[in-house]
Each structure stands twice: as C-alpha cells, then as structure tokens.
Design a protein around this motif. Sequence first.
Motif, short mmCIF file in Angstrom:
data_model
loop_
_atom_site.label_atom_id
_atom_site.label_comp_id
_atom_site.label_asym_id
_atom_site.label_seq_id
_atom_site.Cartn_x
_atom_site.Cartn_y
_atom_site.Cartn_z
N UNK A 130 47.40 60.95 13.26
CA UNK A 130 48.09 59.84 13.92
C UNK A 130 47.41 59.49 15.23
N UNK A 131 47.04 60.57 15.99
CA UNK A 131 46.33 60.31 17.25
C UNK A 131 44.98 59.64 16.99
N UNK A 132 44.34 60.09 15.92
CA UNK A 132 43.04 59.49 15.56
C UNK A 132 43.21 58.02 15.17
N UNK B 61 42.89 52.42 16.36
CA UNK B 61 43.55 51.13 16.58
C UNK B 61 43.24 50.58 17.97
N UNK B 62 43.32 51.50 18.96
CA UNK B 62 43.00 51.07 20.33
C UNK B 62 41.53 50.67 20.43
N UNK B 63 40.70 51.41 19.73
CA UNK B 63 39.28 51.07 19.74
C UNK B 63 39.04 49.69 19.14
N UNK C 77 50.05 71.49 8.53
CA UNK C 77 50.25 70.10 8.11
C UNK C 77 50.70 69.20 9.23
N UNK C 78 51.66 69.75 10.05
CA UNK C 78 52.11 68.97 11.20
C UNK C 78 50.97 68.71 12.19
N UNK C 79 50.18 69.77 12.42
CA UNK C 79 49.02 69.60 13.31
C UNK C 79 48.05 68.55 12.77
#
Length: 389
Positions: A94-96, A101-103, A86-88
Amino acid sequence: MFALLIGIDLFFNLGTIQNELNMFYAAAILFALRYGTIFGLISFGILLLYKVLYTGLMGGDIFLLFYDTNSLLTLFYYFAITVIVGLFSTSFRERYEISQFRNEELKDENTYLKETVDLLNTSQTTLRQKLLQSEYSLNQLYELAVSLDLPHPELIRSETIRLLKKTFLASDVAIYHVDRSQKSMRLLIRQTETKEFPQTIFLDEASSMFKRFFQVQETTLRQLDDEDTDPMLLAPIVVDGQTREVVVIKRLPLRKLTTDDLHVLNILFSWIGTRVQNAENLIRKEQHEKMHKGTSFYKKEAFTELVAIQEQKKLHHGQPYIVLDYALGYEPVSLESIEAIVHSYLREIDVVGYDPEDNKLLLLLPGTSEEHRQRIYDRIEGILIQKGV
C-alpha cells in the motif's frame, strides 16, 4: 506451486507436512510476503486442509491435530507468522502504491508545470513581439501624422498617395471628389502608369462595389463576387461628418500586410479627413485676403498659386489640367452676378479667379485634358454671352 509440492510429497511419501518445520509453511509465509495477507491465509488454509487429509489417509487421529497442545501451538505459530508477514507485505505494498501514485501525480504536475512554463515563454515571446510591433506602429503613426500636417488639401492628397505607395506598397492609387448629390465622383489626383481611372464616375452606372461602399461609407475591400475591374480597396475621407472624397486603390498586397498595418491604414484614412478639414479651415480664414470681396473668385496671385499646385500634380502624378481666361465686356457687371452664372455651369472642383487689371475671368479646371480646351471655352463663352456678360 502448492499442487507441485503436494504431488512430490505424496509421490515420494515424504510426510513433510507432518514435520513442525517444513517447506509447506515456508512457502505459505513466502506467499504471504509476496502477495499479502489474503493470499497467505489462503495458502495456509490449503496446507491445513492437506495436513488434515494426509493425517486421515495415514490413519492418524485428526481430532488430536486441533486438541494436541504442541500441534495446536505449531499451527497457531505459523498462522500468526503468516498473518504478520501478510500484513507487513500488504502495508508495504500500500505504501508502495501510494508512493507510485504520488510519483505519478508529481510527474503529471511536472508535465503541467512544464507546459505552463512553455506557454508562458511563448506568451512572453509573443508579447515581446507585440510590444515591438506596437512601438513600430507608434513610430509609424507619428511619422504619418507629421507627414500629413500640411497647409493645403492638394498637398495632403499628394502626400497621402506617396504614403500609400511607400508604407503600404499600394499601386495605382487615386482620390476622387464626391459631389454633394453623391451621384458622381470627380478625379482629384491619381498615381498610375496606365489610364485606369476615369475623370468622372457616375454612381448610378458604377459597379456594385461602389454602391455597397456608399451604403456603409466605410473602408471596403473587393469581394469574390465583385467584378475583376473593381479596385482592391475603397476608403472614405470624411470632412464635416460627410464623405467628401474617396481613396481608390487598384492594387494592394493584402497578404503582405499584417493586422496592425490594416489598422494603421484605417487610422490614416481618418486622419486624412481631419487634416483636409483643418487645411480648409485655415484656407477659409485667409480667404478674405485671397478672394475678391463678396465672391468666391480668387485674386490673380492666389489663383496663380493654385495653378502652380496643379502643375506639380501634373509633373508628379500625370494629372492633367487646363487654364482658361475670358475677357469680360466693358459694360459694368457685378462679380456677384458673374459668380452666380459661372458656378451653375462648373464642377465643384473647378476654381475661378478674376484679374481686375485686364478685366479677365480665370478658370482652373483640374483633371481636364487639353483636347477639351476649345469646347469648354466655347461653352463658357456662349453662356456668358447669352447672359449678357
């Protein structure tokens, strides 16, 4: 999905939940992998509750579930795997999301940059056009300045009308002289196919457009509430700080003229006054040679030159004029006395000369038709006889 698995397990009495390796734990791990830690723990809690209930229903010892080492290690093992997975998943999501968001930010920045570049290209094109227009205007101004650099006011007025017609597509143009009292205007020159311009305009009887013009004494355009017979534009010719002449344009294609054209037009009117003033100053310096001493009477040769200029105006602009000559008496009368008498009955635009050989008074009356010759002659003659000349 868990309700379906539990239903199948109970319906077929499989007892899958009792096995150390079963599909329920695998489902919980997949839930944790897909939806993150929270949903994984919720799934694990549902399975634990089902295991407790199923053990109770089957008559097993619920107490041993939590105190038996093997059972407790199995639960802890699957719990740890669920949490780790779950943490992974949460970290990956979150990274996605950060990447997304950056995209999105990059897309917005790219859109903004693209709009900025398009705006810069448009501005560059506009500036290039403005530069070309500016260069054109400078060339145009230079040509206007050179064209108006003439030695006589009459030549300047004729050239002004030519420039207005050629450069600004004006038609039916006239220039009027303003009396010092600013109560009337006398026609100096006109260019029209019809007789739209009267010889004299009395300002007390003129339309509101003329009255508004003399209040501001600036270039004035016809407004919607003005009369249809009013000209399209009135412009002052300022000499020695006063409006000495007025340019009257009946027809002017304003829709075809740009803002730069109108600006150049205003500059033209300012230059006309300067050129007229310079020409008059030049004439004044030569007056002692062209005029009889102590008077404003032109010598015969200078008077003939002025008549020749009026003749050109008549040929090119249809401007009428008449020349009168009046033989003076044989009694010696000073020219200063005659000047005081004659000028009090003439207009400001009229020119007087004197021929000493024939002892004749010469009168040049611009803008006067031939049909008025005899009446004016009789009036001047009557005045001179009455004064004893």
